[in-house]
Design an enzyme around this catalytic site. Structure first.
Site, PDB file in Angstrom:
ATOM      1  N   LEU A  42      54.099 -42.916  74.122  1.00  0.00           N
ATOM      2  CA  LEU A  42      53.940 -41.741  73.294  1.00  0.00           C
ATOM      3  C   LEU A  42      54.798 -42.129  71.901  1.00  0.00           C
ATOM      4  CD1 LEU A  42      54.062 -38.968  75.712  1.00  0.00           C
ATOM      5  CD2 LEU A  42      51.998 -39.998  74.479  1.00  0.00           C
ATOM      6  N   SER A  43      54.664 -41.291  70.971  1.00  0.00           N
ATOM      7  CA  SER A  43      55.371 -41.529  69.884  1.00  0.00           C
ATOM      8  C   SER A  43      56.829 -41.035  70.259  1.00  0.00           C
ATOM      9  CB  SER A  43      55.079 -40.392  68.668  1.00  0.00           C
ATOM     10  OG  SER A  43      54.902 -39.212  69.043  1.00  0.00           O
ATOM     11  N   GLU A  44      57.298 -40.397  70.992  1.00  0.00           N
ATOM     12  CA  GLU A  44      58.620 -40.228  71.541  1.00  0.00           C
ATOM     13  C   GLU A  44      58.726 -39.643  72.973  1.00  0.00           C
ATOM     14  OE1 GLU A  44      59.502 -39.558  66.960  1.00  0.00           O
ATOM     15  OE2 GLU A  44      57.985 -38.604  68.469  1.00  0.00           O
ATOM     16  N   THR A  45      59.732 -40.063  73.549  1.00  0.00           N
ATOM     17  CA  THR A  45      60.096 -39.427  75.064  1.00  0.00           C
ATOM     18  C   THR A  45      61.416 -39.160  75.064  1.00  0.00           C
ATOM     19  OG1 THR A  45      58.500 -41.143  76.112  1.00  0.00           O
ATOM     20  CG2 THR A  45      60.274 -40.455  77.427  1.00  0.00           C
ATOM     21  N   HIS A  74      58.948 -33.082  66.522  1.00  0.00           N
ATOM     22  CA  HIS A  74      58.001 -32.717  67.450  1.00  0.00           C
ATOM     23  C   HIS A  74      58.847 -32.684  69.007  1.00  0.00           C
ATOM     24  CE1 HIS A  74      56.336 -36.285  69.155  1.00  0.00           C
ATOM     25  NE2 HIS A  74      55.798 -35.632  70.092  1.00  0.00           N
TER      26      HIS A  74
END
Length: 272
Positions: A42-45, A74
Site C-alpha cells: 500500500l502507499s503507507e503502512t 491519510h
C-alpha cells in the site's frame, strides 16, 4: 497484534486510499516494519506505539514500500480512526494528539476527522532549473506551469499549478525523468462539488502515483487556501486511478485543517 485496514478520504466503500494499521507495535523491529510495508504494497503502512512525548495520545510510525516517512496525511487520519475504534480515549476531549517524526499533530473530531497541517520544512519559490525538470517529468511545456512552490511537510512535495482540472487529468508523466522529485499537481474546476483536481506523483515513495494524499493537500492548502483558492474547499483526487477521493481543506487564521471520511474495511490480527 490487532490489525486494521482503513479507507480514507471517501464516504463510499473502496474509493479512497487504504492504510494498513498495526496496533500495539512497540516490540516490532524496524526490519519487520519495513518488510511488512513492502508486503502490504500500500502507499503507507503504519504502526501504533506508546507515546514518548507529554500530551501525545499515541506514537505513529509511517512506512511506504520504499522507507519511513516523518509525516503523511491519510495515514494520520486512518490511524487515528483505527486507534479510536480500538477503544483509544484521548487525553483532551474532541482532539487526538499524534506523536510522529514531524512532531505532535492534532486531529480534531467533528463531522469527520481532520488534522492540523504541520509546518512546512521547505517552502518558497522553485528555481528555473527545477521548473524545467518538472515540466520534462510531466511531459508538458514550461509555459504550462502557471505557478509553483515548495510545499514540503516531510515527504518532499513540490506543488505546481496547471490551467485547469482537465490538464491535470490528461498528464502522462515520464517517471524515469523525475530524478528524486515528488510532484503534486493542481488544476481548478470551473464549477461542481470540487474546487480542484489533485494528482500526486511520487516515485520516491516506491509508487508512481498516490491515490489520495493528505500531506500534499495540506501543503496545497498552506500555499493556496485564502488566496488563489477559497478559505474552505473540497479537493478531488484519485479520478485518474478509478478512485473518488474527497479532501476537505479549511484555513482558520494561520492554521490549515485537512479532513476526510474514514471507514474500516478489514479488521483482524497480524503475526509478524
Amino acid at each position: 497484534m490487532r490489525f486494521s485496514q482503513v479507507d480514507v478520504f471517501s464516504s463510499e466503500p473502496l474509493l479512497g486510499n487504504p492504510v494498513a494499521v498495526v496496533h500495539d507495535a512497540d516490540d516490532v523491529t524496524d526490519e519487520q516494519m519495513a518488510a511488512f510495508a513492502r508486503w502490504t504494497n500500500l502507499s503507507e503502512t503504519t504502526f501504533l506505539l506508546r507515546p514518548t512525548q507529554p500530551g501525545a495520545d499515541y506514537r505513529l510510525r509511517i512506512w511506504t514500500p520504499g522507507g519511513e516517512l516523518p509525516f503523511a496525511g491519510h495515514p494520520t487520519l486512518g490511524s487515528a480512526h483505527a486507534w479510536l475504534e480500538a477503544g483509544g480515549v484521548p487525553v483532551t476531549d474532541g482532539v487526538v494528539v499524534q506523536e510522529c517524526g514531524a512532531g505532535l499533530v492534532r486531529i480534531r473530531r467533528t463531522e469527520r476527522l481532520a488534522f492540523a497541517a504541520p509546518p512546512l520544512t521547505r517552502s518558497g519559490p522553485v528555481d528555473e532549473a527545477d521548473l524545467a525538470r518538472i515540466a520534462a517529468a510531466l511531459r508538458i511545456d514550461r509555459a504550462d506551469l502557471l505557478d509553483a512552490a515548495w510545499i514540503d511537510n516531510g515527504p518532499g512535495w513540490v506543488g505546481v499549478l496547471l490551467a485547469d482540472a482537465a490538464a491535470v487529468l490528461a498528464l502522462e508523466p515520464d517517471f524515469a525523468a523525475f530524478g528524486g522529485l515528488d510532484i503534486g499537481v493542481v488544476g481548478e474546476y470551473a464549477d461542481g462539488p470540487a474546487a480542484i483536481e489533485v494528482r500526486a506523483f511520487c516515485p520516491g515513495f516506491g509508487m508512481a502515483e498516490d491515490p489520495v494524499t493528505g500531506s500534499l493537500n495540506a501543503g496545497i492548502g498552506q500555499w493556496l487556501a485564502g488566496g488563489r483558492l477559497p478559505t474552505a474547499y473540497v479537493a478531488s483526487q484519485g479520478t485518474a486511478l478509478g478512485r473518488r477521493g474527497r479532501v476537505h481543506v479549511e484555513r482558520v487564521g494561520a492554521e490549515v485543517w485537512v479532513g476526510g471520511d474514514t471507514r474500516s474495511t478489514i479488521t483482524g490480527s497480524v503475526d509478524l
